[in-house]
Design an enzyme around this catalytic site. Structure first.
Site, PDB file in Angstrom:
ATOM      1  N   SER A 412       0.629  -0.429   0.003  1.00  0.00           N
ATOM      2  CA  SER A 412       0.848  -0.942   1.360  1.00  0.00           C
ATOM      3  C   SER A 412      -0.329  -1.781   1.857  1.00  0.00           C
ATOM      4  CB  SER A 412       1.127   0.210   2.323  1.00  0.00           C
ATOM      5  OG  SER A 412       0.217   1.253   2.140  1.00  0.00           O
ATOM      6  N   HIS A 433       6.596  -3.328  -1.571  1.00  0.00           N
ATOM      7  CA  HIS A 433       6.157  -2.373  -0.546  1.00  0.00           C
ATOM      8  C   HIS A 433       7.368  -1.844   0.212  1.00  0.00           C
ATOM      9  CE1 HIS A 433       4.014  -1.608   3.537  1.00  0.00           C
ATOM     10  NE2 HIS A 433       4.143  -0.497   2.845  1.00  0.00           N
ATOM     11  N   GLU A 445       8.789  -5.428   1.665  1.00  0.00           N
ATOM     12  CA  GLU A 445       7.865  -6.558   1.538  1.00  0.00           C
ATOM     13  C   GLU A 445       7.652  -6.806   0.044  1.00  0.00           C
ATOM     14  OE1 GLU A 445       4.737  -6.830   5.215  1.00  0.00           O
ATOM     15  OE2 GLU A 445       4.420  -5.175   3.844  1.00  0.00           O
ATOM     16  N   ASN A 483       1.516  -4.312   8.074  1.00  0.00           N
ATOM     17  CA  ASN A 483       0.328  -3.481   8.326  1.00  0.00           C
ATOM     18  C   ASN A 483      -0.862  -4.310   8.777  1.00  0.00           C
ATOM     19  OD1 ASN A 483       1.561  -1.058   7.848  1.00  0.00           O
ATOM     20  ND2 ASN A 483       0.994  -0.971   5.690  1.00  0.00           N
TER      21      ASN A 483
END
Length: 685
Positions: A412, A433, A445, A483
């Protein structure tokens, strides 16, 4: 131009056939063809009944999205449908594939409906922030009753033909390969009847006046949380209420007014933006559409924990065999046990049959030996988030897995290029991800490394769709898209509580904005000890102290909030005192902080980070960022994603808000792209 609609004579039945691939959308030429076809049938005395059907894979599946935002062209759908419904000869809809939106409104305007068992029928306009605008909110309650109409229209979920028959929406089911013949025979039967009541004239399924208000009150109470914040469900409810209490002509006026309000409102613009954004996200700008894909017939998963098990379920449910590897048998047994439990839950909730769940688990094999992954076409690593651990795994995979197989990391945050260098095949390495829980969350992702091959990227994007994910291409940077944008929000939220804002006030501002939870609620849910050094004597921050006190979040019954046995959180006086202590210790003077400042420093900073991501080429387009945040982080759909919302807010407003607090945010790197677009009065989308 040749019309996409033709007519055929079958004895005394006129069949109107639409052939407008791929989904027989109701564009202007189709609407005109339907209207002309009905007029032709009415003008010919030899025609006793009319059937409306479609060639290709589906009945009319809705409006023509290429007409969105363009000047309207006649005839409009309502006048076409009114002419159809007013026919003195019976009109029968023959439905296969999907009758959605305008397509179901066509079918509702017919006197009768015949369908194959595999057909789906629904009014999903609410998903675009709209309502059925061609009489759907008025006709459906008259055919299936108010309660079922509320369910179908307010939530926009299609139903199968068998259920449709059970509730009176379909009059007859036909064999899958005999729809046209069955519809024609049925039309001939109906032609023998003296009258064919128009749907708009029916009242037999409408509730008694004394029951109406209670039905609507109960529905609103039961579904309050699901529809909170959205304009379209409330507008749809008002229209169905009008259908239950007003004559058809007056109900249609209410529908038209509510439709226009929604069409011109920001929420529908946002939801329509997302509709197109999701489709756009699947495209890779610099990889040709016809790039040959790598066949993926078998998948390997490293790690049987929560993520590994959830990732495996996606492939197993899609019919792709999986081999799962762990270091110890106990870990494998524990992981497969959780997967069994998840599948049992899906069966209990009616999401799949027992046979489907068993078939999925039968596709799973487990191993403790890397050699058993040799014949996999794709291997996904879902191990501890440590660069050393991941490099070790990829080195082993490189040695054991066949050449030409794709190797993916579920990291991540970590650098996918660095991971790829642990192999002799960096072109076959990328990031996948998944979001937790991986068997539920739709976002994926797909992280493109510096050396990732075009066919590898295209294969994984196509495979994502097969396993039911909405995939977005991201570049290699810390935290990728989602993130990375979370970081400035968390940083500013942590600073704001020292400056005087309460954690629960910051969370409230985010929830009022439409987020499912705020930064501190999210931290408590995830666990404050993620990334903690685990030394209770080393206290260098507020979070260190909370963890040392065993206030590690929901799992320990206390974090920023105090939790009861049902994990319901309440503000904590102990945490307030602790924050004050840390503010004194760090020399931060506490003050009153407004909701506006909270928004500017936690939400505007996310927009700025999104602009930096675009500036650096880490996302292909602004709408991809919106897709990430809506599908992965619970950004409210009715606000369209952070970049779309920023466009509506005004980029000059965003820049002004950030500059206002520049002295409090020395770490903030202002995006040149954001400032440039703001200065020129441009938008991201």
């Amino acid at each position: 131009m040749t019309s996409p609609v033709r007519t055929e004579r079958h004895d005394d039945v006129l069949v109107i056939v639409s052939d407008n691939p791929p989904v027989n959308a109701l564009g202007a030429a189709v609407r005109q063809g339907l209207k002309d076809g009905v007029e032709e049938g009415l003008a010919d005395d030899a025609v006793k009944a009319i059937v409306i059907r479609c060639d290709g894979r589906t009945f009319h599946a809705g409006a023509d999205i290429t007409e969105f935002g363009k000047p309207p062209q006649g005839p409009n759908l309502p006048e076409t449908l009114d002419a159809m419904e007013a026919s003195s000869k019976p009109v029968v809809a023959a439905i296969h594939g999907t009758a959605l939106g305008g397509g179901l409104e066509v079918a509702l305007s017919c006197h009768y409906r015949v369908a194959v068992p595999s057909a789906k029928l629904g009014l999903p306009e609410v998903n675009l922030g709209l309502l059925p605008g061609a009489g759907g909110t008025q006709r459906l309650p008259r055919v299936v009753g108010v309660e079922k109409a509320l369910d179908m229209i307010v939530f926009g979920k299609p139903i199968g033909a068998k259920e449709a028959e059970a509730i009176g929406l379909v009059d007859k089911l036909a064999d899958e390969d005999a729809l046209a013949e069955t519809a024609i025979a049925f039309a001939k039967e109906m032609a023998k009847k003296d009258s064919h009541p128009a749907t708009s004239a029916r009242t037999d399924k409408l509730p008694d006046a004394t029951e109406v208000e209670q039905i609507f009150e109960d529905f609103k109470q039961k579904n309050h949380r699901k529809i909170r914040g959205f304009d379209a469900p409330a507008a749809n409810i008002r229209c169905i209420h009008a259908a239950a209490t007003l004559p058809f002509e007056e109900g249609i006026k209410v529908e038209r007014e509510e439709f226009m309000k929604l069409m011109q409102g920001d929420q529908s613009k946002a939801q329509r933006h997302l509709f197109f954004a999701e489709r756009q996200a699947a495209k890779i700008d610099d990889v040709p559409k016809d790039t040959p894909l790598i066949p993926v017939k078998k998948v390997g998963i490293i790690g049987a924990g929560t993520m590994g098990g959830g990732i495996a379920m996606n492939f197993l449910s899609a019919g792709i065999p999986v081999t799962m590897l762990e270091m110890k048998q106990e870990a494998l047994d524990r992981g497969t046990g959780v997967m069994q439990k998840n599948y049992a839950g899906n069966v209990k909730r009616g999401r799949m049959s027992e046979e489907q769940a068993k078939a999925a688990m039968d596709r799973l094999s487990t191993t403790l030996d890397y050699a058993d992954l040799a014949d996999c076409d794709l291997v996904i690593e879902a191990v501890f988030e440590s660069m050393d651990v991941k490099k070790d795994v990829f080195g082993k995979l490189d040695a054991h897995v066949k050449d030409g197989a794709i190797l993916a990391s579920n990291t991540s945050y970590l650098n996918v290029d660095e991971i790829a260098q642990a192999t002799k095949r960096p072109g076959y390495v990328l990031g996948m991800h998944f979001f937790s829980p991986a068997n539920v969350m739709k976002l994926l992702e797909v992280v493109r490394g510096a050396e990732t091959r075009g066919d590898v990227l295209a294969t994984v994007m196509a495979l994502s769709k097969k396993i039911g994910k909405v995939a977005v291409v991201a570049g290699v940077c810390h935290g990728f898209i989602g993130n990375r944008m979370l970081s400035p929000r968390q940083r500013e939220a942590n600073k704001l509580i020292l400056e005087g804002a309460k954690p629960w006030d910051i969370d409230r501002v985010h929830q009022e904005f439409g987020m499912p939870m705020g930064p501190f609620q999210m931290a408590d849910l995830a666990g404050l000890d993620i990334g903690w050094h685990r030394d209770p004597n080393r206290i260098e921050s507020l979070r260190d102290e909370l963890c040392a006190m065993d206030r590690r979040g929901q799992k320990t019954g206390a974090g920023f909030y105090d939790y009861d046995e049902n994990r319901r959180g309440t503000p904590s006086q102990d945490v307030e005192d602790l924050i004050r202590k840390w503010a004194d210790k760090e020399g931060v003077e506490q003050r009153e902080i407004s909701d506006e400042q909270i928004r500017e420093r936690t939400i505007y900073t996310m927009v700025n980070e999104g602009a930096l991501i675009l500036e650096e080429g880490m996302a292909q387009r602004a709408s991809d960022i919106d897709v990430v945040w809506v599908y992965g982080y619970g950004w409210p759909r009715y606000r369209g994603g952070p970049m779309f919302w920023a466009d509506l807010e005004g980029l000059d407003t965003i820049v002004g808000g950030l500059e206002k607090h520049a002295d409090k945010m020395p770490e903030l790197k202002m995006s040149a792209l954001l400032k440039d677009k703001a200065a020129k009065g441009e938008t991201f989308n």
